[in-house]
Design a protein around this motif. Structure first.
Motif, PDB file in Angstrom:
ATOM      1  N   LEU A   1       0.810  -1.216   0.000  1.00 45.82           N
ATOM      2  CA  LEU A   1       0.000   0.000   0.000  1.00 45.82           C
ATOM      3  C   LEU A   1       0.846   1.270   0.000  1.00 45.82           C
ATOM      4  CD1 LEU A   1      -2.859  -1.018   2.479  1.00 45.82           C
ATOM      5  CD2 LEU A   1      -2.855  -1.065  -0.029  1.00 45.82           C
ATOM      6  N   VAL A   2       1.953   1.261   0.745  1.00 45.33           N
ATOM      7  CA  VAL A   2       2.812   2.450   0.780  1.00 45.33           C
ATOM      8  C   VAL A   2       3.413   2.706  -0.590  1.00 45.33           C
ATOM      9  CG1 VAL A   2       4.915   3.438   1.760  1.00 45.33           C
ATOM     10  CG2 VAL A   2       3.312   2.201   3.231  1.00 45.33           C
TER      11      VAL A   2
ATOM     12  N   GLY B   1      -2.115   6.652  15.226  1.00 47.72           N
ATOM     13  CA  GLY B   1      -2.833   5.894  14.221  1.00 47.72           C
ATOM     14  C   GLY B   1      -2.444   6.199  12.791  1.00 47.72           C
ATOM     15  N   PRO B   2      -3.088   5.501  11.842  1.00 50.80           N
ATOM     16  CA  PRO B   2      -2.671   5.573  10.439  1.00 50.80           C
ATOM     17  C   PRO B   2      -2.945   6.913   9.762  1.00 50.80           C
ATOM     18  CG  PRO B   2      -4.662   4.249  10.682  1.00 50.80           C
ATOM     19  CD  PRO B   2      -4.165   4.528  12.061  1.00 50.80           C
ATOM     20  N   GLN B   3      -3.765   7.785  10.380  1.00 44.37           N
ATOM     21  CA  GLN B   3      -3.924   9.123   9.798  1.00 44.37           C
ATOM     22  C   GLN B   3      -2.609   9.893   9.850  1.00 44.37           C
ATOM     23  OE1 GLN B   3      -6.123   7.926  11.960  1.00 44.37           O
ATOM     24  NE2 GLN B   3      -8.116   7.971  10.936  1.00 44.37           N
ATOM     25  N   ILE B   4      -1.765   9.538  10.838  1.00 48.15           N
ATOM     26  CA  ILE B   4      -0.480  10.222  11.020  1.00 48.15           C
ATOM     27  C   ILE B   4       0.680   9.291  10.685  1.00 48.15           C
ATOM     28  CG2 ILE B   4       0.987  11.422  12.678  1.00 48.15           C
ATOM     29  CD1 ILE B   4      -1.670  12.852  12.046  1.00 48.15           C
ATOM     30  N   ASN B   5       0.687   8.129  11.260  1.00 46.23           N
ATOM     31  CA  ASN B   5       1.838   7.237  11.177  1.00 46.23           C
ATOM     32  C   ASN B   5       1.748   6.281   9.991  1.00 46.23           C
ATOM     33  OD1 ASN B   5       3.104   8.269  13.568  1.00 46.23           O
ATOM     34  ND2 ASN B   5       1.549   7.181  14.758  1.00 46.23           N
ATOM     35  N   SER B   6       2.917   5.794   9.576  1.00 42.99           N
ATOM     36  CA  SER B   6       3.025   4.921   8.409  1.00 42.99           C
ATOM     37  C   SER B   6       4.005   3.795   8.736  1.00 42.99           C
ATOM     38  CB  SER B   6       3.522   5.732   7.208  1.00 42.99           C
ATOM     39  OG  SER B   6       4.904   6.029   7.372  1.00 42.99           O
ATOM     40  N   PRO B   7       4.234   2.868   7.806  1.00 38.62           N
ATOM     41  CA  PRO B   7       5.250   1.838   8.039  1.00 38.62           C
ATOM     42  C   PRO B   7       6.675   2.381   8.076  1.00 38.62           C
ATOM     43  CG  PRO B   7       3.648   1.078   6.432  1.00 38.62           C
ATOM     44  CD  PRO B   7       3.390   2.535   6.631  1.00 38.62           C
TER      45      PRO B   7
ATOM     46  N   SER C   1       8.179   8.259   4.707  1.00 40.33           N
ATOM     47  CA  SER C   1       7.442   7.178   4.061  1.00 40.33           C
ATOM     48  C   SER C   1       6.234   7.658   3.277  1.00 40.33           C
ATOM     49  CB  SER C   1       6.995   6.160   5.120  1.00 40.33           C
ATOM     50  OG  SER C   1       6.332   5.070   4.532  1.00 40.33           O
ATOM     51  N   ARG C   2       5.562   8.678   3.754  1.00 44.70           N
ATOM     52  CA  ARG C   2       4.412   9.218   3.036  1.00 44.70           C
ATOM     53  C   ARG C   2       4.876   9.889   1.739  1.00 44.70           C
ATOM     54  NH1 ARG C   2      -0.432   9.922   5.497  1.00 44.70           N
ATOM     55  NH2 ARG C   2      -0.617   9.071   7.605  1.00 44.70           N
TER      56      ARG C   2
ATOM     57  N   GLU D   1      -7.230  14.706  11.290  1.00 50.45           N
ATOM     58  CA  GLU D   1      -7.549  14.395   9.906  1.00 50.45           C
ATOM     59  C   GLU D   1      -6.369  13.640   9.280  1.00 50.45           C
ATOM     60  OE1 GLU D   1     -10.393  15.063   8.688  1.00 50.45           O
ATOM     61  OE2 GLU D   1     -11.221  16.836   9.676  1.00 50.45           O
ATOM     62  N   GLU D   2      -6.579  13.082   8.096  1.00 50.93           N
ATOM     63  CA  GLU D   2      -5.484  12.439   7.366  1.00 50.93           C
ATOM     64  C   GLU D   2      -4.400  13.474   7.087  1.00 50.93           C
ATOM     65  OE1 GLU D   2      -3.439   9.359   5.622  1.00 50.93           O
ATOM     66  OE2 GLU D   2      -5.434   9.171   6.499  1.00 50.93           O
ATOM     67  N   ALA D   3      -3.155  13.129   7.380  1.00 51.97           N
ATOM     68  CA  ALA D   3      -2.045  14.067   7.213  1.00 51.97           C
ATOM     69  C   ALA D   3      -1.880  14.471   5.752  1.00 51.97           C
ATOM     70  CB  ALA D   3      -0.751  13.443   7.733  1.00 51.97           C
ATOM     71  N   GLU D   4      -1.485  15.722   5.540  1.00 47.46           N
ATOM     72  CA  GLU D   4      -1.283  16.249   4.195  1.00 47.46           C
ATOM     73  C   GLU D   4       0.125  16.812   4.065  1.00 47.46           C
ATOM     74  OE1 GLU D   4      -4.447  18.650   2.471  1.00 47.46           O
ATOM     75  OE2 GLU D   4      -5.663  18.215   4.247  1.00 47.46           O
ATOM     76  N   ASN D   5       0.681  16.658   2.866  1.00 47.26           N
ATOM     77  CA  ASN D   5       2.015  17.174   2.594  1.00 47.26           C
ATOM     78  C   ASN D   5       1.976  18.698   2.534  1.00 47.26           C
ATOM     79  OD1 ASN D   5       4.449  17.947   0.868  1.00 47.26           O
ATOM     80  ND2 ASN D   5       4.759  15.746   1.047  1.00 47.26           N
TER      81      ASN D   5
END
Length: 704
Positions: A95-96, A302-308, A328-329, A350-354
């Motif tokens: 997914l990443v 959680g996954p809104q902020i953190n990634s693998p 990673s994002r 919210e879901e993190a944005e670049n």
């Protein structure tokens, strides 16, 4: 030998050993991959790319290998080459990896509104050494500087090792600083001191420092051993002097890192980075709350902020917006800065944005510190010289931002709040809520973005609202229309004040004279009647004698559509001119045209509704042409119009036609005199008009 060095985190030494092996076995897949990873770990992308090429050309290369190669291409400013690989990976099962591929299908997203953000390198703190993680403190700047010291026994196999210390600089202005010196050297660890924060009352300093290496080695049951980062805190006085007593964060461990602390505005939430158990990958952002005199159990955001991958360097603003960096994002390369708006759900985002360009670059960007309004601040980046030369930058960000807003749901007629059930799609989240008739729904919205609302309420039609948010939308009103009961409703409103009119008699009849409503308005000015016939011509009249004109208007109730009709009541004032719209004559003529007759019919209706008034119907011209001829022409037009009204059944002693020519101008557009008029056609048109005014009332029987 190289693998042992790699396992012990000696990446620089391990890279040299892998290179030595590759001289004997050129192109070896495993050694090439390990060498590339080593150079990535020490942030030397120029060297890493030499070995990734061998890896991706081998059939054993995975999608993750190709992703790392493409990210390495980004940091070597080969964006087009990287994009080709990303796009090929968009269907990856990982997914990443797939997220990067999909992001680069629309690469422009990283450059939206980039012209609204400016980045400037600061003067004073920056040297050839790395300087990073700046924080404003009492009008000055505190940051971290790297230096080189002798090896860190008992872990390092290097002859020398990098260490980190806090420094401060006196602020001259936003971009210039002077008098660089160590900040509270008496509390700093001899090995490493990392990112830090101050409580919002400036009374406590939280900072990152390495754990005692002897205790780490003694406590750790597994090898390899490494310096562990921990969080400490101490009091600091109004002069910036830290207390010598240093206290450890209660969740420090010799088995994992706790680092990069930042505090919420009320000092009751501590955010930090850690690779403790429960992460989604490398280092994640955690949060714990101050409860009953201690920090509660840390919670993964959680996954809104953190990634693998790795999320680090959090900074929480006074508004509750979280800034952090991730490798990673999907982004522009290296560590990129991301942000996440708070949600209505406690402790969630919210879901993190670049953050996009120019905050982010193709190299590492991290260590954000923002002002109160999040529009200015400082951060660190190695964009200038790339490999191991982090510098401090100042930014001014005017990109569209989020802000708190309230939403209310009101009846279309009464404007009173009503209970509703709704679904709101805002930013990246969906809310499903029930709201009572006294509450507002509070949320955060983003200027320039759309919100989508699907609303239902008992007795009201379902409403679907799409609204583009502007910075003025701090209160959003959703108007709900009642379900069709074949109704007409509205208010009787004073034309001058726009206020509801009490004591007005509202009557509704059909063309056969059947009466459906006879109602006297109260202070709300409201009227309403339902179950009217569909598709039939009907008439609504409002009167408040003798002060207001009586009005009668035609309407038709359509299927499945109630009618909302507000009626403006005009006061009767003797001698006050009222314009009659759209009364036109052919040039030089005075006979009533068909289109003028339609407008005069409205005046006929007014005269019949208000049988007690006497009026003067006047005609006016502009100043163009001969004044005497204009006077005669206007008088003939006025008398012709009055005669038409009399022909429709209005007594001739109740109406008088009179022409004024150009003698009563509405503006200063005079044509006579030595100086010719410079007025535009639009200005002349203002003076060409028909008006009426009440001049008196019909005498009651038995009175003059």
């Amino acid at each position: 030998k190289a693998d042992e060095q790699f396992i012990n985190f000696a990446y620089e030494v391990a890279a040299k050993s892998y290179e030595k092996y590759l001289k004997k076995y050129p192109g070896d897949f495993y050694a090439s991959r390990q060498a590339a990873i080593c150079y990535i770990r020490i942030n030397n992308q120029n060297k890493a790319i030499d070995y990734w090429t061998n890896v991706v050309e081998d059939g054993k290369a995975t999608d993750k290998d190709k992703l790392e190669y493409a990210k390495c291409l980004l940091e070597n400013y080969r964006t087009d080459d990287a994009k080709k690989i990303f796009v090929l990976l968009r269907n990856s099962k990982d997914l990443v990896t797939a997220a990067w591929g999909n992001a680069y299908l629309n690469q422009t997203q990283f450059h939206l509104d980039s012209a609204l953000c400016k980045v400037y390198e600061v003067n004073g703190p920056n040297t050839l050494k790395p300087e990073f993680s700046p924080i404003g403190y009492k009008g000055n700047l505190v940051f971290v500087i790297e230096s080189v010291k002798k090896r860190f026994a008992p872990f390092s196999i290097f002859k020398s090792e990098r260490s980190y210390s806090f420094y401060q600089a006196e602020k001259v202005n936003d971009l210039n600083f002077k008098n660089i010196k160590k900040f509270n050297s008496h509390i700093q660890h001899k090995y490493t001191n990392g990112p830090f924060c101050f409580s919002h009352d400036d009374a406590t300093l939280y900072f990152t420092a390495s754990a005692d290496p002897k205790l780490t080695k003694k406590s750790s049951k597994t090898k390899p051993h490494s310096l562990k980062q921990q969080i400490f805190y101490t009091e600091i006085n109004q002069y910036g002097l830290a207390h010598e007593e240093i206290k450890p964060f209660q969740y420090n461990s010799f088995a994992y890192d706790c680092m990069h602390p930042t505090l919420s505005l009320d000092n009751k939430k501590l955010y930090f980075a850690s690779n403790m158990p429960g992460t989604l990958g490398g280092t994640d952002i955690f949060m714990c709350e101050w409860k009953e005199g201690k920090w509660d159990t840390p919670k993964n955001l959680g996954p809104q902020i953190n990634s693998p991958g790795n999320e680090m360097y959090p900074d929480i603003t006074e508004e509750g917006i979280l800034f952090f960096s991730s490798d990673s994002r999907p982004g522009l390369g290296g560590l990129d800065v991301f942000f996440a708006d708070p949600t209505n759900d406690d402790q969630l985002f919210e879901e993190a944005e670049n953050m996009g360009s120019p905050i982010n670059s193709q190299t590492d960007d991290f260590g954000m510190f923002t002002s109160r309004d999040s529009k200015t601040g400082y951060f660190s980046s190695n964009r200038k010289n790339n490999y191991r030369d982090d510098d401090i930058y100042y930014f001014v960000n005017n990109k569209p931002r989020s802000f708190p807003a309230r939403i209310k749901f009101v009846d279309s007629l009464t404007s009173a709040k009503i209970p509703v059930t709704f679904t709101l799609n805002s930013n990246s989240r969906t809310y499903e809520k029930k709201l009572d008739s006294v509450s507002y729904f509070s949320t955060r919205v983003r200027a320039g973005r759309n919100i989508l609302l699907d609303v239902s309420a008992d007795g009201y039609r379902v409403s679907h609202v799409v609204k583009e948010i502007s910075t003025a939308d701090t209160l959003i009103t959703v108007v709900m229309a009642p379900k069709s009961l074949k109704c007409i409703q509205g208010k009787i409103i004073d034309l001058e004040s726009s206020k509801p009119l009490a004591g007005a008699n509202v009557i509704i009849v059909d063309e056969d004279g059947t009466e459906y409503l006879d109602h006297i308005t109260d202070s709300t000015g409201l009227y309403k009647v339902c179950f009217l016939p569909v598709g039939k011509e009907m008439y609504i009249g409002s009167q408040k004698k003798p002060v207001y004109f009586t009005n009668t208007e035609r309407f038709v109730i359509k299927k499945d559509s109630d009618l909302i009709k507000n009626i403006s009541a005009r006061k009767i004032e003797i001698g006050k001119a009222i314009k009659v719209d759209n009364i036109y004559f052919d040039k030089g003529k005075w006979n009533v045209r068909a289109d003028a007759a339609l407008e005069l019919d409205k005046l006929v209706r007014l005269m019949k509704d208000n049988s007690h008034i006497i009026i003067e119907l006047s005609s006016h011209t502009d100043c163009q042409g001969n004044a005497n001829e204009n006077l005669v022409l206007s008088d003939r037009r006025a008398k012709s119009s009055a005669a038409y009204i009399v022909s429709k059944g209005v007594a001739k002693d109740r109406i008088k036609g009179k022409g004024y020519g150009e003698s009563v101008l509405l503006n200063d557009c005079k044509c006579e005199g030595k100086t010719p008029s410079t007025c535009t056609e639009e200005q002349h048109a203002q003076n060409r008009r028909a008006e009426f005014k009440v001049t008196g009332f019909v005498a009651e029987k038995g009175k003059k």
